[in-house]
Design a protein around this motif. Structure first.
Motif, short mmCIF file in Angstrom:
data_model
loop_
_atom_site.label_atom_id
_atom_site.label_comp_id
_atom_site.label_asym_id
_atom_site.label_seq_id
_atom_site.Cartn_x
_atom_site.Cartn_y
_atom_site.Cartn_z
N GLU A 65 -28.51 48.33 37.03
CA GLU A 65 -27.54 47.47 36.35
C GLU A 65 -26.30 48.29 36.04
OE1 GLU A 65 -29.02 45.19 33.09
OE2 GLU A 65 -30.95 44.89 34.04
N PHE A 66 -25.15 47.64 36.13
CA PHE A 66 -23.89 48.29 35.78
C PHE A 66 -23.73 48.33 34.28
CE2 PHE A 66 -22.91 46.58 40.03
CZ PHE A 66 -22.45 47.72 40.64
N ASN A 67 -23.12 49.40 33.78
CA ASN A 67 -22.71 49.46 32.37
C ASN A 67 -21.41 48.69 32.29
OD1 ASN A 67 -21.49 50.14 29.93
ND2 ASN A 67 -22.48 52.15 29.89
N ILE A 68 -21.48 47.46 31.77
CA ILE A 68 -20.33 46.55 31.81
C ILE A 68 -19.14 47.10 31.04
CG2 ILE A 68 -20.93 45.10 29.83
CD1 ILE A 68 -19.62 43.90 33.25
N GLU A 69 -19.36 47.91 30.02
CA GLU A 69 -18.24 48.51 29.28
C GLU A 69 -17.46 49.47 30.18
OE1 GLU A 69 -19.54 50.19 25.58
OE2 GLU A 69 -20.56 48.35 25.00
N VAL A 70 -18.17 50.25 30.97
CA VAL A 70 -17.51 51.17 31.91
C VAL A 70 -16.79 50.37 32.98
CG1 VAL A 70 -17.87 52.98 33.63
CG2 VAL A 70 -19.12 53.05 31.46
#
Length: 80
Positions: A65-70
């Motif tokens: 999963e992507f770190n959405i904040e980054v």
């Protein structure tokens, strides 16, 4: 798939029907001869004045999963 100069290519790698394929989006080419291609690639880097030849590596990122904040920081519009 040939490139010249000091570019740092990023390839997409996918598997379909058991065949692994590399895709270079910058030049729009694909190859399914991954092993042969990676053996032919020669990359050099310099650290503390010493020049090294290194082999390319494949990084598997599926099922992460992507770190959405980054992601949001990377995708900000200029000036925001």
């Amino acid at each position: 798939m040939e490139r010249e100069g000091k570019q740092r290519p990023h390839y997409s790698c996918f598997q379909k029907n058991g065949v692994v394929t590399l895709y270079d989006p910058q030049i729009g080419q694909t190859t399914n001869k991954v092993k042969e291609y990676l053996e032919d690639v020669k990359m050099t880097t310099t650290s503390r004045g010493i020049k090294y030849t290194i082999a390319p590596r494949l990084l598997e990122v599926q099922n992460y999963e992507f770190n959405i904040e980054v992601v949001n920081q990377i995708l900000k519009k200029a000036g925001e």
